[in-house]
Design an enzyme around this catalytic site. Structure first.
Site, PDB file in Angstrom:
ATOM      1  N   ARG A 101      -3.219  -9.826   5.401  1.00 15.22           N
ATOM      2  CA  ARG A 101      -3.614 -10.007   3.999  1.00 15.22           C
ATOM      3  C   ARG A 101      -2.491  -9.475   3.116  1.00 15.22           C
ATOM      4  O   ARG A 101      -2.201  -8.276   3.165  1.00 15.22           O
ATOM      5  CB  ARG A 101      -4.917  -9.245   3.743  1.00 15.22           C
ATOM      6  CG  ARG A 101      -5.427  -9.302   2.309  1.00 15.22           C
ATOM      7  CD  ARG A 101      -6.701  -8.465   2.155  1.00 15.22           C
ATOM      8  NE  ARG A 101      -7.193  -8.467   0.790  1.00 15.22           N
ATOM      9  CZ  ARG A 101      -6.769  -7.631  -0.156  1.00 15.22           C
ATOM     10  NH1 ARG A 101      -5.849  -6.729   0.106  1.00 15.22           N
ATOM     11  NH2 ARG A 101      -7.270  -7.716  -1.372  1.00 15.22           N
TER      12      ARG A 101
ATOM     13  N   LYS B   3       0.820  -1.216   0.000  1.00 11.57           N
ATOM     14  CA  LYS B   3       0.000   0.000   0.000  1.00 11.57           C
ATOM     15  C   LYS B   3       0.854   1.267   0.000  1.00 11.57           C
ATOM     16  O   LYS B   3       2.027   1.255   0.367  1.00 11.57           O
ATOM     17  CB  LYS B   3      -0.983  -0.019   1.183  1.00 11.57           C
ATOM     18  CG  LYS B   3      -2.161  -0.977   0.906  1.00 11.57           C
ATOM     19  CD  LYS B   3      -3.213  -0.968   1.983  1.00 11.57           C
ATOM     20  CE  LYS B   3      -4.339  -1.957   1.595  1.00 11.57           C
ATOM     21  NZ  LYS B   3      -5.347  -2.096   2.656  1.00 11.57           N
TER      22      LYS B   3
END
Ligand code: 8Y4
Length: 273
Positions: free
Chosen positions: A255, A221
């Site tokens: 995740r 991210k």
């Protein structure tokens, strides 16, 4: 801590790894559904071989600014994959969707977990999950993916994310979903600045003390790029640090895209914990 999802029961006494399986049109194939389904299933089996404890199958990108895909397109991407994968997978399959129709068809096709970035706020979503035995991840998001990163704003990000998760947990419990089927997730990057994300990592224990297992997603991210530099393909080491810190602070499931590296790193964490 035990997590019940579909036909599986996961013992979360060591950190678990959820491997990301993106189902988007395959530019290398002829564009046919069969070739893209079989190459996606092969990739998913590779993630299991690398040690993934769960697979998260998604057909719509929810990264900042991404355009939504229609219901029929999403169904035609994910359902064949879940149908094929559930025949051969040794680990639970999660469906990453906020659409109740996709949840229902994915569960019918063999999905064990609903991973919902909208925390079952779409009309009908609570009922679909309640009428199944699927596990569930309730995630916090401020705003909607198209615009959520334009001006994220909180008075106290940790308190507000915590209150949202407690409220959605209570709504879900009131619909008859058992508490050992429910995961909570702060939703890193979903309507949050760098400072908001860091405050949430620092105080992850305040979310863990709600009493439900926490899932976190930081893999590749923008936060990691903002801290360590580099584009999406160059965020592996920063991502390992993020997964290790999260697990040390109480996250039960991470995740990630990079399963093998994360599994190894979390074995060290498990040995210490
Ligand atoms: C590069 C690669 C840059 C991926 C951004 C991204 C979460 C999630 C997503 C999460 C849960 C993403 C579906 C965003 N993030 N589900 N989904 N928690 N539960 N962006 O953090 O991976 S998609």
């Amino acid at each position: 801590m035990i997590f019940i999802c579909g036909k599986y029961q996961l013992n979360l006494n060591r950190p678990h790894v959820m491997g990301i399986v993106n189902v988007t049109p395959d530019s290398f194939s002829d564009g046919g559904k069969f070739t893209s389904t079989s190459s996606t299933v092969e990739h998913a089996l590779q993630l299991i071989a690398e040690g993934a404890d769960i697979l998260d199958v998604g057909g719509e990108s929810t990264r900042p600014g991404a355009t939504p895909v229609g219901l029929d397109e999403e169904l035609s991407r994910v359902i064949p994959v879940i149908q094929a994968l559930s025949q051969v997978s040794s680990v639970p399959i999660s469906i990453d969707t906020y659409k109740p129709e996709v949840m229902r068809e994915a569960i019918a096709a063999g999905a064990d977990i609903v991973n919902d970035i909208c925390a079952l706020q779409e009309n009908g979503a609570l009922e679909v999950v309640a009428s199944s035995n699927a596990g569930l991840c309730l995630m916090h998001m401020q705003g909607i993916p198209q615009t959520m990163q334009l001006a994220p704003s909180y008075v106290n990000v940790v308190a507000e994310v915590r209150q949202f998760l407690v409220d959605r947990l209570n709504v879900t419990l009131a619909h008859g979903i058992d508490k050992n089927r429910i995961l909570l997730d702060p939703g890193f990057g979903f309507g949050k600045t760098r400072a908001h994300n860091i405050a949430l990592i620092q105080q992850l224990n305040q979310l863990a003390d709600i009493g439900q297992p926490l899932l976190v997603g930081l893999s590749r991210k923008a936060l990691l790029g903002a801290i360590a530099g580099g584009d999406e393909q160059q965020r592996l080491y920063a991502g390992i640090a993020a997964s290790v810190i999260s697990a040390m602070k109480g996250a039960k499931i991470v995740r990630v895209h990079d399963v093998k590296a994360t599994v190894d790193a979390l074995k060290v964490v498990a040995a210490v914990l």
